[in-house]
Design an enzyme around this catalytic site. Structure first.
Site, mmCIF file in Angstrom:
data_model
loop_
_atom_site.group_PDB
_atom_site.id
_atom_site.type_symbol
_atom_site.label_atom_id
_atom_site.label_comp_id
_atom_site.label_asym_id
_atom_site.label_seq_id
_atom_site.Cartn_x
_atom_site.Cartn_y
_atom_site.Cartn_z
ATOM 1 N N ASP A 30 0.819 -1.216 0.000
ATOM 2 C CA ASP A 30 0.000 0.000 0.000
ATOM 3 C C ASP A 30 0.853 1.267 0.000
ATOM 4 O OD1 ASP A 30 -2.306 1.423 0.009
ATOM 5 O OD2 ASP A 30 -2.773 1.099 2.117
ATOM 6 N N GLY A 31 0.306 2.316 -0.581
ATOM 7 C CA GLY A 31 0.965 3.628 -0.518
ATOM 8 C C GLY A 31 1.588 4.058 -1.833
ATOM 9 N N TRP A 35 2.756 7.919 -2.767
ATOM 10 C CA TRP A 35 4.183 8.094 -3.118
ATOM 11 C C TRP A 35 4.287 8.891 -4.421
ATOM 12 C CZ3 TRP A 35 7.333 6.834 -7.209
ATOM 13 C CH2 TRP A 35 8.721 6.791 -6.983
ATOM 14 N N ARG A 43 -0.226 8.130 -10.842
ATOM 15 C CA ARG A 43 -0.300 6.989 -9.917
ATOM 16 C C ARG A 43 0.435 5.765 -10.460
ATOM 17 N NH1 ARG A 43 -3.912 7.203 -5.784
ATOM 18 N NH2 ARG A 43 -4.161 4.953 -5.810
ATOM 19 N N HIS A 47 2.927 2.702 -8.877
ATOM 20 C CA HIS A 47 2.803 1.241 -9.002
ATOM 21 C C HIS A 47 4.076 0.648 -9.612
ATOM 22 C CE1 HIS A 47 -1.224 1.544 -7.646
ATOM 23 N NE2 HIS A 47 -1.726 2.068 -8.740
ATOM 24 N N THR A 76 -10.187 -7.767 -5.936
ATOM 25 C CA THR A 76 -11.465 -7.827 -6.656
ATOM 26 C C THR A 76 -12.152 -6.463 -6.638
ATOM 27 O OG1 THR A 76 -12.347 -8.755 -4.598
ATOM 28 C CG2 THR A 76 -12.006 -10.299 -6.396
ATOM 29 N N TRP A 79 -11.028 -2.985 -9.461
ATOM 30 C CA TRP A 79 -11.639 -2.643 -10.763
ATOM 31 C C TRP A 79 -12.385 -1.322 -10.691
ATOM 32 C CZ3 TRP A 79 -9.835 -5.550 -14.544
ATOM 33 C CH2 TRP A 79 -9.509 -6.877 -14.301
ATOM 34 N N LEU A 140 12.043 -19.834 -3.430
ATOM 35 C CA LEU A 140 10.961 -19.132 -2.732
ATOM 36 C C LEU A 140 9.675 -19.405 -3.497
ATOM 37 C CD1 LEU A 140 9.980 -16.723 -0.742
ATOM 38 C CD2 LEU A 140 10.317 -15.241 -2.717
ATOM 39 N N LEU A 204 -7.301 -5.103 6.879
ATOM 40 C CA LEU A 204 -6.932 -6.296 6.116
ATOM 41 C C LEU A 204 -7.371 -6.196 4.659
ATOM 42 C CD1 LEU A 204 -5.622 -9.054 6.369
ATOM 43 C CD2 LEU A 204 -7.731 -9.949 7.344
ATOM 44 N N SER A 205 -8.374 -5.374 4.372
ATOM 45 C CA SER A 205 -8.806 -5.125 2.995
ATOM 46 C C SER A 205 -9.073 -6.389 2.179
ATOM 47 C CB SER A 205 -7.780 -4.244 2.258
ATOM 48 O OG SER A 205 -7.639 -3.015 2.905
HETATM 49 C C1 FPP Z 1 -2.256 -0.102 -3.259
HETATM 50 O O1 FPP Z 1 -1.678 1.208 -3.229
HETATM 51 C C2 FPP Z 1 -1.615 -0.877 -4.319
HETATM 52 C C3 FPP Z 1 -2.238 -1.436 -5.389
HETATM 53 C C4 FPP Z 1 -3.689 -1.331 -5.598
HETATM 54 C C5 FPP Z 1 -1.495 -2.151 -6.432
HETATM 55 C C6 FPP Z 1 -0.251 -2.866 -5.999
HETATM 56 C C7 FPP Z 1 0.444 -3.299 -7.210
HETATM 57 C C8 FPP Z 1 1.754 -3.147 -7.444
HETATM 58 C C9 FPP Z 1 2.745 -2.592 -6.496
HETATM 59 C C10 FPP Z 1 2.267 -3.551 -8.767
HETATM 60 C C11 FPP Z 1 2.740 -4.968 -8.754
HETATM 61 C C12 FPP Z 1 3.204 -5.249 -10.068
HETATM 62 C C13 FPP Z 1 3.703 -6.395 -10.518
HETATM 63 C C14 FPP Z 1 4.286 -6.361 -11.837
HETATM 64 C C15 FPP Z 1 3.661 -7.665 -9.800
HETATM 65 P P1 FPP Z 1 -2.563 2.469 -3.558
HETATM 66 O O2 FPP Z 1 -2.445 2.733 -5.007
HETATM 67 O O3 FPP Z 1 -3.941 2.245 -3.054
HETATM 68 O O4 FPP Z 1 -1.845 3.602 -2.752
HETATM 69 P P2 FPP Z 1 -2.539 4.826 -1.990
HETATM 70 O O5 FPP Z 1 -3.274 4.232 -0.817
HETATM 71 O O6 FPP Z 1 -1.355 5.639 -1.571
HETATM 72 O O7 FPP Z 1 -3.425 5.523 -2.975
#
Ligand code: FPP
Length: 249
Positions: A30-31, A35, A43, A47, A76, A79, A140, A204-205
């Site tokens: 998260d975050g 960031w 955004r 990611h 889920t 989306w 792993l 836990l979301s």
């Molecule tokens: C939550 O942060 C994060 C997600 C919804 C996506 C997590 C996915 C990745 C880090 C990419 C993984 C990629 C691969 C290739 C495996 P947020 O966007 O909700 O952050 P915020 O709470 O600061 O808005």
């Protein structure tokens, strides 16, 4: 995104000597959005940076001797995000999965947990191929929870058992915790020992609802793209300090 040197990572690994490690760690990445926002970036840049963190933490987990790690990659509920962000995440996954030689060489076995049939046919095929090509890797077990929801997973398992009851293959009395577990996406894997969630949110979301029945929770303030091996070691040491009683005394 501070990349630690190999030497720094080796020193951190030494700090884990004798520390009781989780067999299965779950990570809510998260975050990323915050960031990116702090840097006036879109955004998807968050990611992308988060995907790099995933790689460095997975390699470190492998070197530390953790058996299973599950990253919450797309829920889920995700989306509901703007189409451009969803597409950005799917593109990121596509880029990641198309570099298959990377994880094969890293001795990491990748599996996907979730309702993959909602993904594009190309992505589904890449997931299948990734699982297949990394099958023999033993360093792993890395799970990417993708179109994953804990409630959805439990419904999926319940449906599969209901079908067997309906066909007469199973009696309702045969259903117990162990059989139910065997119908989850994590069939055959150990329960989750620790859930690590950076970025200051404490929930836990819908992640690993069943598997986290007795998990320890470690919440941290760092945003996921800034999360380093040093933060991971802090979380692992915090986990090791917990007294786990599993309902006993
Ligand atoms: C939550 O942060 C994060 C997600 C919804 C996506 C997590 C996915 C990745 C880090 C990419 C993984 C990629 C691969 C290739 C495996 P947020 O966007 O909700 O952050 P915020 O709470 O600061 O808005």
């Amino acid at each position: 995104m501070a990349n630690l040197s190999e030497e720094e990572c080796r020193a951190l690994l030494r700090q884990l000597d004798g520390v009781v490690l989780p067999r299965h760690a779950g990570i809510i990445m998260d975050g990323n959005g915050r960031w990116a926002q702090q840097r006036m970036l879109p955004r998807k840049a968050g990611h992308r940076a988060g995907a790099e963190t995933l790689g460095s933490i997975a390699r470190f987990a492998r070197d530390a001797g953790i058996e299973y790690i599950t990253f919450y990659t797309f829920s889920t509920e995700n989306w509901k995000r703007p189409q451009s962000e969803v597409q950005g995440l799917m593109d990121l996954l596509h880029n990641y999965l198309s570099q298959s030689n990377k994880y094969i060489g890293e001795n990491i076995r990748i599996r996907f947990l979730g309702a993959l049939s909602a993904l594009s046919p190309e992505l589904q095929e890449e997931c299948r191929r990734t699982e297949e090509e990394s099958r023999g890797n033993t360093g792993l077990n890395m799970n990417l929870a993708l179109n994953y929801g804990g409630q959805d997973e439990i419904v999926h398992a319940a449906r599969s058992l209901a079908r067997d009851v309906q066909s007469g293959a199973l009696a309702p009395e045969d259903i117990d915790v162990s059989l139910f577990s065997s119908r989850l996406y994590t069939a055959g894997m150990p329960e989750c020992d620790v859930i690590i969630r950076p970025s200051g949110e404490m929930r836990l979301s819908n992640f690993l609802l069943w598997q986290a029945a007795y998990a320890e929770f470690v919440f941290m303030d760092t945003l996921w793209p800034d999360f380093t091996e040093r933060d991971f070691v802090r979380a692992l040491k915090e986990y090791a300090r917990r007294s786990r009683r599993f309902g006993g005394r």
